[in-house]
Write a protein that holds these residues in place. Structure first.
Motif, PDB file in Angstrom:
ATOM      1  N   LYS A 187      -2.512   0.488 -15.071  1.00  0.00           N
ATOM      2  CA  LYS A 187      -3.827  -0.031 -14.679  1.00  0.00           C
ATOM      3  C   LYS A 187      -3.744  -1.545 -14.566  1.00  0.00           C
ATOM      4  CE  LYS A 187      -8.674   0.602 -15.421  1.00  0.00           C
ATOM      5  NZ  LYS A 187      -8.684   1.073 -14.035  1.00  0.00           N
ATOM      6  N   VAL A 188      -4.174  -2.072 -13.420  1.00  0.00           N
ATOM      7  CA  VAL A 188      -4.045  -3.508 -13.153  1.00  0.00           C
ATOM      8  C   VAL A 188      -5.376  -4.202 -13.501  1.00  0.00           C
ATOM      9  CG1 VAL A 188      -3.553  -5.240 -11.389  1.00  0.00           C
ATOM     10  CG2 VAL A 188      -2.438  -2.998 -11.254  1.00  0.00           C
TER      11      VAL A 188
ATOM     12  N   LYS B 127       1.154  10.508  -4.476  1.00  0.00           N
ATOM     13  CA  LYS B 127       2.113   9.418  -4.730  1.00  0.00           C
ATOM     14  C   LYS B 127       3.494  10.000  -5.027  1.00  0.00           C
ATOM     15  CE  LYS B 127      -0.280   5.440  -4.685  1.00  0.00           C
ATOM     16  NZ  LYS B 127       0.048   4.302  -3.812  1.00  0.00           N
TER      17      LYS B 127
ATOM     18  N   SER C 106      -5.042  -7.084   1.904  1.00  0.00           N
ATOM     19  CA  SER C 106      -6.475  -7.169   1.608  1.00  0.00           C
ATOM     20  C   SER C 106      -6.858  -6.328   0.394  1.00  0.00           C
ATOM     21  CB  SER C 106      -7.278  -6.697   2.828  1.00  0.00           C
ATOM     22  OG  SER C 106      -6.808  -5.426   3.266  1.00  0.00           O
ATOM     23  N   SER C 107      -5.882  -5.660  -0.242  1.00  0.00           N
ATOM     24  CA  SER C 107      -6.183  -4.903  -1.470  1.00  0.00           C
ATOM     25  C   SER C 107      -6.381  -5.885  -2.619  1.00  0.00           C
ATOM     26  CB  SER C 107      -5.011  -3.960  -1.791  1.00  0.00           C
ATOM     27  OG  SER C 107      -3.853  -4.713  -2.093  1.00  0.00           O
ATOM     28  N   SER C 108      -6.869  -5.371  -3.754  1.00  0.00           N
ATOM     29  CA  SER C 108      -7.099  -6.300  -4.868  1.00  0.00           C
ATOM     30  C   SER C 108      -5.765  -6.879  -5.351  1.00  0.00           C
ATOM     31  CB  SER C 108      -7.871  -5.617  -5.996  1.00  0.00           C
ATOM     32  OG  SER C 108      -7.200  -4.469  -6.428  1.00  0.00           O
TER      33      SER C 108
ATOM     34  N   LEU D  93      -3.470   9.695   4.949  1.00  0.00           N
ATOM     35  CA  LEU D  93      -3.171   8.282   4.677  1.00  0.00           C
ATOM     36  C   LEU D  93      -2.045   8.147   3.636  1.00  0.00           C
ATOM     37  CD1 LEU D  93      -3.755   5.212   4.739  1.00  0.00           C
ATOM     38  CD2 LEU D  93      -5.619   5.609   3.110  1.00  0.00           C
TER      39      LEU D  93
ATOM     40  N   TYR E 254      -4.125  -6.265   6.980  1.00  0.00           N
ATOM     41  CA  TYR E 254      -5.409  -5.743   6.500  1.00  0.00           C
ATOM     42  C   TYR E 254      -5.842  -4.684   7.496  1.00  0.00           C
ATOM     43  CZ  TYR E 254      -7.348  -8.522  10.304  1.00  0.00           C
ATOM     44  OH  TYR E 254      -7.606  -9.030  11.552  1.00  0.00           O
TER      45      TYR E 254
ATOM     46  N   SER F 250       3.574   2.844  -6.572  1.00  0.00           N
ATOM     47  CA  SER F 250       3.167   4.149  -7.089  1.00  0.00           C
ATOM     48  C   SER F 250       2.281   3.920  -8.324  1.00  0.00           C
ATOM     49  CB  SER F 250       4.401   5.007  -7.393  1.00  0.00           C
ATOM     50  OG  SER F 250       4.000   6.315  -7.724  1.00  0.00           O
TER      51      SER F 250
ATOM     52  N   TYR G  33      -4.343  12.597  -6.393  1.00  0.00           N
ATOM     53  CA  TYR G  33      -3.837  11.252  -6.080  1.00  0.00           C
ATOM     54  C   TYR G  33      -2.404  11.083  -6.605  1.00  0.00           C
ATOM     55  CZ  TYR G  33      -3.377   6.176  -7.086  1.00  0.00           C
ATOM     56  OH  TYR G  33      -2.938   4.889  -7.216  1.00  0.00           O
TER      57      TYR G  33
ATOM     58  N   ILE H   3       4.434  -1.992  -0.128  1.00  0.00           N
ATOM     59  CA  ILE H   3       3.396  -1.116   0.446  1.00  0.00           C
ATOM     60  C   ILE H   3       2.290  -0.928  -0.583  1.00  0.00           C
ATOM     61  CG2 ILE H   3       2.887   1.076   1.562  1.00  0.00           C
ATOM     62  CD1 ILE H   3       5.829   1.381   2.183  1.00  0.00           C
ATOM     63  N   LEU H   4       1.211  -1.673  -0.407  1.00  0.00           N
ATOM     64  CA  LEU H   4       0.062  -1.586  -1.301  1.00  0.00           C
ATOM     65  C   LEU H   4      -1.051  -0.755  -0.676  1.00  0.00           C
ATOM     66  CD1 LEU H   4       0.050  -5.355  -2.345  1.00  0.00           C
ATOM     67  CD2 LEU H   4       0.798  -3.424  -3.756  1.00  0.00           C
TER      68      LEU H   4
ATOM     69  N   SER I  53      -2.466   2.054   9.338  1.00  0.00           N
ATOM     70  CA  SER I  53      -1.245   2.865   9.206  1.00  0.00           C
ATOM     71  C   SER I  53      -1.433   4.284   9.746  1.00  0.00           C
ATOM     72  CB  SER I  53      -0.794   2.913   7.742  1.00  0.00           C
ATOM     73  OG  SER I  53      -1.763   3.574   6.959  1.00  0.00           O
TER      74      SER I  53
ATOM     75  N   SER J 172      -9.699  -3.104   7.333  1.00  0.00           N
ATOM     76  CA  SER J 172     -11.117  -3.361   7.607  1.00  0.00           C
ATOM     77  C   SER J 172     -11.621  -4.679   7.019  1.00  0.00           C
ATOM     78  CB  SER J 172     -11.978  -2.206   7.105  1.00  0.00           C
ATOM     79  OG  SER J 172     -11.692  -1.952   5.759  1.00  0.00           O
ATOM     80  N   HIS J 173     -10.927  -5.192   5.976  1.00  0.00           N
ATOM     81  CA  HIS J 173     -11.374  -6.454   5.369  1.00  0.00           C
ATOM     82  C   HIS J 173     -10.497  -7.584   5.888  1.00  0.00           C
ATOM     83  CE1 HIS J 173     -12.971  -3.436   2.515  1.00  0.00           C
ATOM     84  NE2 HIS J 173     -14.009  -4.256   2.551  1.00  0.00           N
TER      85      HIS J 173
HETATM   86  N1  LIG Z   1      -5.332  -1.313  -8.983  1.00  0.00           N
HETATM   87  C1  LIG Z   1      -4.710  -0.563  -9.885  1.00  0.00           C
HETATM   88  O1  LIG Z   1      -5.070  -0.551 -11.086  1.00  0.00           O
HETATM   89  C2  LIG Z   1      -3.524   0.284  -9.462  1.00  0.00           C
HETATM   90  C3  LIG Z   1      -2.878   1.079 -10.426  1.00  0.00           C
HETATM   91  C4  LIG Z   1      -1.803   1.871 -10.027  1.00  0.00           C
HETATM   92  C5  LIG Z   1      -1.347   1.844  -8.710  1.00  0.00           C
HETATM   93  N2  LIG Z   1      -2.003   1.066  -7.794  1.00  0.00           N
HETATM   94  C6  LIG Z   1      -1.522   1.065  -6.402  1.00  0.00           C
HETATM   95  O2  LIG Z   1      -1.471  -0.279  -5.953  1.00  0.00           O
HETATM   96  C7  LIG Z   1      -1.856  -0.375  -4.578  1.00  0.00           C
HETATM   97  C8  LIG Z   1      -2.987  -1.378  -4.427  1.00  0.00           C
HETATM   98  O3  LIG Z   1      -4.085  -0.917  -5.179  1.00  0.00           O
HETATM   99  P1  LIG Z   1      -5.497  -1.684  -5.106  1.00  0.00           P
HETATM  100  O4  LIG Z   1      -6.347  -1.136  -6.198  1.00  0.00           O
HETATM  101  O5  LIG Z   1      -5.241  -3.151  -5.054  1.00  0.00           O
HETATM  102  O6  LIG Z   1      -6.031  -1.147  -3.698  1.00  0.00           O
HETATM  103  P2  LIG Z   1      -7.435  -1.462  -2.958  1.00  0.00           P
HETATM  104  O7  LIG Z   1      -8.001  -2.749  -3.444  1.00  0.00           O
HETATM  105  O8  LIG Z   1      -8.295  -0.238  -3.039  1.00  0.00           O
HETATM  106  O9  LIG Z   1      -6.993  -1.659  -1.433  1.00  0.00           O
HETATM  107  C9  LIG Z   1      -6.561  -0.609  -0.612  1.00  0.00           C
HETATM  108  C10 LIG Z   1      -5.818  -1.214   0.551  1.00  0.00           C
HETATM  109  O10 LIG Z   1      -5.442  -0.194   1.488  1.00  0.00           O
HETATM  110  C11 LIG Z   1      -5.763  -0.669   2.806  1.00  0.00           C
HETATM  111  N3  LIG Z   1      -5.952   0.482   3.683  1.00  0.00           N
HETATM  112  C12 LIG Z   1      -6.739   1.560   3.493  1.00  0.00           C
HETATM  113  N4  LIG Z   1      -6.617   2.416   4.524  1.00  0.00           N
HETATM  114  C13 LIG Z   1      -5.729   1.858   5.395  1.00  0.00           C
HETATM  115  C14 LIG Z   1      -5.184   2.235   6.641  1.00  0.00           C
HETATM  116  N5  LIG Z   1      -5.522   3.401   7.248  1.00  0.00           N
HETATM  117  N6  LIG Z   1      -4.301   1.420   7.257  1.00  0.00           N
HETATM  118  C15 LIG Z   1      -3.932   0.251   6.676  1.00  0.00           C
HETATM  119  N7  LIG Z   1      -4.418  -0.176   5.499  1.00  0.00           N
HETATM  120  C16 LIG Z   1      -5.302   0.622   4.859  1.00  0.00           C
HETATM  121  C17 LIG Z   1      -7.024  -1.486   2.613  1.00  0.00           C
HETATM  122  O11 LIG Z   1      -7.261  -2.333   3.721  1.00  0.00           O
HETATM  123  P3  LIG Z   1      -8.778  -2.836   4.059  1.00  0.00           P
HETATM  124  O12 LIG Z   1      -9.460  -3.041   2.744  1.00  0.00           O
HETATM  125  O13 LIG Z   1      -8.555  -4.100   4.825  1.00  0.00           O
HETATM  126  O14 LIG Z   1      -9.381  -1.720   4.854  1.00  0.00           O
HETATM  127  C18 LIG Z   1      -6.632  -2.255   1.340  1.00  0.00           C
HETATM  128  O15 LIG Z   1      -5.790  -3.340   1.684  1.00  0.00           O
HETATM  129  C19 LIG Z   1      -2.215   1.047  -4.154  1.00  0.00           C
HETATM  130  O16 LIG Z   1      -1.119   1.632  -3.501  1.00  0.00           O
HETATM  131  C20 LIG Z   1      -2.482   1.765  -5.459  1.00  0.00           C
HETATM  132  O17 LIG Z   1      -2.215   3.152  -5.363  1.00  0.00           O
HETATM  133  C21 LIG Z   1      -3.075   0.289  -8.137  1.00  0.00           C
END
Ligand SMILES: NC(=O)c1ccc[n+]([C@@H]2O[C@H](COP(=O)([O-])OP(=O)(O)OC[C@H]3O[C@@H](n4cnc5c(N)ncnc54)[C@H](OP(=O)(O)O)[C@@H]3O)[C@@H](O)[C@H]2O)c1
Length: 292
Positions: free
Chosen positions: A154-155, A133, A10-12, A82, A30, A105, A129, A62-63, A43, A32-33
């Motif tokens: 950055k994604v 990681k 459910s993450s982006s 977490l 997922y 990471s 943060y 593991i996202l 988790s 909450s979403h």
């Molecule tokens: N986006 C970026 O630019 C970027 C850059 C570098 C690294 N990353 C890494 O890539 C991963 C995904 O990033 P994102 O931006 O896509 O994340 P995100 O949209 O903020 O989503 C966070 C995710 O974590 C889940 N989550 C939170 N607490 C939880 C718990 N206690 N148990 C189980 N699931 C839980 C959420 O589930 P619900 O929403 O369903 O609660 C959601 O699926 C992360 O590990 C992040 O550190 C992302």
């Protein structure tokens, strides 16, 4: 072929992969979403063994995380629970089920002094943060057990309204902004969400191990990317928007940001044969959709 386990579908980033694979090729969780066809998993309060049976999957990406630096530092105990405590337990549980973890990471494991980071450069995070990681990375690296670590840059996406880098700027510009302020001293190498998904799949299929940087091919400062976006709008007949350059330090952030977290993805590209989207093409795709 077993299904890819997407922890945090459910993450982006996870939604993109889940949409691509669906429940026939993946198991998505997922918290909450709610996700149609997904499995609920927290988790912090649950073990993954409550959600998946042995043999259902060979690899898990593991996202799930708290991926927001400001939120992590706002409540260090909650984010540590977490991002570190539950994460290392989750990894142990995955190994117990015979599943190889692919850990997401971040570029923020670096202090941002050198830039152009390769996998052998020392990780010295200055953000909480990033330290969280790195703690998980160190745990994986010391384990002697199968794992892969993908450090995401950055994604960004190419769907209007997805709230990522370029689409957010385009929304502001089309929403009538007449002036914008942007940091000229924050450097990174953004990566398209589709390339992130493809890289995860190739790492799982090839059973790759170790650390890989997952970034775009080029480094940019934030201001250059904004100017690139606005220039593409001007080419399409939209009025020029004034941009005021500033420093990332001018924003009132709870922690000082690393300045240059650009990374090189050659190791991943050599191992997977990936080609990465470049921002100019991404802006084009976005504008075609946004202005259709
Ligand atoms: N986006 C970026 O630019 C970027 C850059 C570098 C690294 N990353 C890494 O890539 C991963 C995904 O990033 P994102 O931006 O896509 O994340 P995100 O949209 O903020 O989503 C966070 C995710 O974590 C889940 N989550 C939170 N607490 C939880 C718990 N206690 N148990 C189980 N699931 C839980 C959420 O589930 P619900 O929403 O369903 O609660 C959601 O699926 C992360 O590990 C992040 O550190 C992302």
């Amino acid at each position: 072929m077993t299904k890819l386990l997407i922890l945090g579908a459910s993450s982006s980033v996870g939604r993109h992969l889940w949409t691509r694979l669906g429940p026939d090729q993946a198991i998505g969780t997922y918290r909450s979403h709610e996700l149609a066809g997904g499995r609920r998993f927290d988790s912090v309060t649950q073990s993954i063994a409550q959600v998946i049976r042995p043999g259902e999957s060979s690899h898990a990406v593991i996202l799930l995380a708290d991926p927001q630096p400001d939120s992590c530092v706002k409540d260090p105990q909650v984010s540590h629970r977490l991002n570190v405590v539950a994460m290392t337990r989750l990894v142990e549980d995955l190994w117990g089920l015979g599943i190889t973890p692919i850990f997401a990471s971040t570029e923020f494991v670096f202090d941002g002094v050198k830039g152009d980071y390769v996998e052998t450069d020392e990780a010295r995070p200055i953000l909480l943060y990033g330290r969280q990681k790195k703690e998980v990375e160190d745990f994986l690296l010391a384990s002697g057990k199968p794992h892969a670590i993908l450090r995401f840059a950055k994604v960004y996406g190419t769907e209007p309204g997805d709230g990522t880098l370029f689409s957010a700027w385009i929304a502001q510009a089309l929403g009538g902004a007449t002036a914008m302020r942007c940091a000229a001293d924050q450097v990174f190498s953004p990566v398209h969400v589709g390339d992130v998904g493809e890289a995860i799949l190739r790492v799982a299929e090839r059973d790759l191990g170790g650390i890989y940087h997952l970034s775009g091919n080029q480094r940019f400062n934030r201001l250059e990317l904004l100017e690139m976006t606005l220039a593409a709008l001007v080419r399409r007949g939209y009025p020029r928007i004034a941009v005021e350059p500033c420093s990332i330090d001018d924003f009132n952030l709870p922690e000082r940001r690393p300045k240059d977290v650009s990374m090189r993805a050659e190791k991943l590209i050599a191992a997977t044969g990936m080609t990465m989207m470049n921002p100019e093409d991404a802006i084009d795709v976005l504008l075609r959709k946004a202005l259709a």
